[in-house]
Structure formats: C-alpha cells, structure tokens
Motif scaffolding. Structure first.
Motif, PDB file in Angstrom:
ATOM      1  N   TYR A   1      50.975 -15.330  25.829  1.00  0.00           N
ATOM      2  CA  TYR A   1      51.543 -14.643  27.044  1.00  0.00           C
ATOM      3  C   TYR A   1      52.865 -14.327  27.179  1.00  0.00           C
ATOM      4  O   TYR A   1      53.438 -14.929  28.040  1.00  0.00           O
ATOM      5  CB  TYR A   1      50.927 -15.618  28.155  1.00  0.00           C
ATOM      6  N   PRO A   2      53.368 -13.370  26.454  1.00  0.00           N
ATOM      7  CA  PRO A   2      54.781 -13.223  26.404  1.00  0.00           C
ATOM      8  C   PRO A   2      55.048 -12.497  27.541  1.00  0.00           C
ATOM      9  O   PRO A   2      54.347 -11.625  28.166  1.00  0.00           O
ATOM     10  CB  PRO A   2      54.922 -12.200  25.209  1.00  0.00           C
ATOM     11  N   PRO A   3      56.190 -12.670  28.299  1.00  0.00           N
ATOM     12  CA  PRO A   3      57.403 -13.149  27.526  1.00  0.00           C
ATOM     13  C   PRO A   3      57.581 -14.786  28.017  1.00  0.00           C
ATOM     14  O   PRO A   3      58.387 -15.204  27.593  1.00  0.00           O
ATOM     15  CB  PRO A   3      58.641 -12.539  28.317  1.00  0.00           C
ATOM     16  N   PHE A   4      56.661 -15.237  28.676  1.00  0.00           N
ATOM     17  CA  PHE A   4      56.455 -16.770  28.923  1.00  0.00           C
ATOM     18  C   PHE A   4      56.242 -17.477  27.917  1.00  0.00           C
ATOM     19  O   PHE A   4      56.778 -18.343  27.658  1.00  0.00           O
ATOM     20  CB  PHE A   4      55.461 -16.972  30.117  1.00  0.00           C
ATOM     21  N   GLU A   5      55.283 -17.364  27.034  1.00  0.00           N
ATOM     22  CA  GLU A   5      54.945 -17.913  25.623  1.00  0.00           C
ATOM     23  C   GLU A   5      54.250 -17.153  24.640  1.00  0.00           C
ATOM     24  O   GLU A   5      53.314 -16.506  25.190  1.00  0.00           O
ATOM     25  CB  GLU A   5      54.638 -19.278  25.945  1.00  0.00           C
ATOM     26  N   SER A   6      54.678 -17.156  23.483  1.00  0.00           N
ATOM     27  CA  SER A   6      54.006 -16.576  22.307  1.00  0.00           C
ATOM     28  C   SER A   6      54.458 -17.175  20.842  1.00  0.00           C
ATOM     29  O   SER A   6      55.398 -17.991  21.090  1.00  0.00           O
ATOM     30  CB  SER A   6      54.222 -14.918  22.397  1.00  0.00           C
TER      31      SER A   6
END
Length: 301
Positions: A70-75
């Motif tokens: 789930y970029p830019p939250f997490e990847s």
C-alpha cells in the motif's frame, strides 16, 4: 486535508496530486520518497519507556502488523519495508526505546491478528470508526481522503461520488467498502438508479489488475496510493474526483484495552512536538494529511 479543515473538492488528477503530492511509485512497488528530506534519529524518552507493559520492555520489540502492498504508506523495496507507516513506527519505537518488527498481514486480517494477540499493534492506513472502536482501540495520526482510479480517459465516466451502476473494486475491510459505497447505494436508490456492483479484493494491486483487464470500471481507495499508481502508469490509469475527505481520521490500532495505547499515544505527541512527525510526512510527500494533535479513539462516526 488538515483534520480541522472542510472537505477539499478537487476535480482533476493533476490538482489532487498537487494537493497531496503523493505521486511516486505504484502497484506493489515502493513510492519514491523525497531525497532531500532526512529524518533525524529520535532520543529515547525514559519516562515513556517506563510506561510500556513489562512483557514489551522485556522483549524489547513491538510487533507491528501492516499490509505491505500500500504505497506510499507501506511497501517493500529491495527487501525492506518502506513508507510513512514504517518510518513513523520506527520513530515511535525510538521514543519508547524498543525495536520494531513488521508483520506482513493482509488488510482484512489485521484486526483479527490484534484481537488474537498475534501482534502488539497495527499501522496500515486504518480508519478510526465507531464500529472498529468496539473491537480495537485506535490512536490517530493522520486524516486521509478518497478518489477513484479509472482507466485513462475514464471510459465509464465515473466520479468518486457518483458510481451508480458501475463495477467498483475496493479493498476488503476498507472504509470504502464498509461506509462509502453503502452510502452511495442509498443515494443511487433515491435517484432511481442501480447501485454499484462491489468487487472486493485483498489488496490494491489485485484491484488494479482487475481494472486494467476490464473486469471492473474503477477502484475506490484512499487517495495517496491511487495517485502513486496513476503517476507511475499514466498511459494506463488516471484518478477521478472529486476528492473528498474520509469521514474519520486514521490511526494506530491496538487490542482493546491494551496497555500500549497510552505510551504510543504520548510518543506520537512527542514526535508531533519535536517536528519528527511532519518531517516523515514531508519525506513521503504527505504533508496534507497531517493532524495537529493525536487522539485516542477519535472516530466521528
């Protein structure tokens, strides 16, 4: 998208991108952070560290669930989890004097992983709602908004607030599935139109693939990851507005009654006060989702 502001209505993908500036990377790949922003190391706060539950202090680690797609939250980039949430989680760990361990978890499995105590907390663009507060506690740290991802040219002529009769993809357990589309269904019925056909996916890349192959007409999701996808694949996707603020803030989630709630809440307060919080948001081009003050269980609906 400041938590005190009114909903921001933006009709073009370029204008929305300017408002959020979250336009690097896409799909399952990492969004590109600003190379000019350096997040400083944070000092341990001994008083807050002493408030941690004894088992966490003894282990010296916080287990953090997040959906790493789930970029830019997490990847994931080069085998490392990157994004707003990992950076903020590590900063929280720094204030509390513990190491952070990320546990890749599909979004719909995050709350079950909390209630079964498989993890200590979760950070994965989780909206704080009254319904979720019945099961978990949340500590707020941003306020997001929603758009619809469509094929370039928007062949179905969708708008984020008008998807009657369309085939719309959402992530399982998201606010878009549980709140936004049901609300729109009622409006469609009132206008004598058919409600959207909702297709549910485990993550954003799955939904984007379905859109690209023509199985659905659009993907309704939080704005930053959709803007990232549209910027990276301009010949394939674009976003459709109007951009509208989510009805509730997003937060760190905990098992109900967790003794971690207060120390993490206070740690976020420290990071807001010393500027680290906004530096991290700036690194990921997400300053517009900033809040001025964190709250425990701050849902409005």
């Amino acid at each position: 998208m400041n938590r005190r502001g009114a909903a921001l209505l933006v009709t073009g993908a370029v204008a929305v991108c300017a408002a959020l500036a979250g336009c690097g990377g896409g799909g399952g790949e990492a969004a590109a952070p600003s190379s000019e922003v350096v997040v400083p190391a944070v000092a341990k706060d001994a008083a807050l560290a002493a408030k941690l539950p004894a088992e966490v202090r003894s282990a010296g680690v916080l287990r953090v669930a997040m959906d790493e797609t789930y970029p830019p939250f997490e990847s994931v980039q080069a085998g490392k989890v990157v994004g707003l949430d990992p950076d903020l989680a590590n900063a929280i760990g720094g204030v509390l004097g513990v190491r952070v361990e990320f546990v890749n978890t599909s979004f719909d499995a995050i709350i079950p992983s909390l209630t079964s105590n498989k993890v200590d907390l979760a950070m994965s663009s989780i909206g704080d709602t009254k319904e979720r507060e019945r099961t978990v506690d949340l500590v707020t740290y941003y306020w997001n908004g929603t758009l619809v991802l469509v094929k370039t040219g928007n062949p179905a002529q969708l708008k984020a607030d008008q998807v009657c009769g369309a085939r719309v993809g959402v992530i399982r357990g998201s606010l878009q599935q549980t709140s936004f589309l049901p609300s729109q269904a009622a409006k469609c019925a009132g206008a004598g139109k058919q409600a959207a056909t909702v297709e549910v996916y485990q993550n954003g890349p799955q939904a984007q693939l379905a859109l690209q192959s023509g199985r659905i007409d659009g993907v309704m999701e939080d704005a930053p990851p959709l803007l990232a996808v549209a910027a990276q694949q301009k010949d394939v996707f674009e976003t459709a507005g109007p951009f509208f603020r989510n009805p509730n803030p997003g937060g760190v989630a905990f098992p109900k009654g967790s003794k971690l709630v207060e120390p993490v809440h206070e740690a976020i307060g420290v990071l807001i006060k010393n500027g680290t919080y906004r530096t991290i948001l700036k690194k990921w081009n997400l300053e517009k989702i900033a809040i001025d003050k964190s709250e425990i269980n701050g849902a409005q609906s």
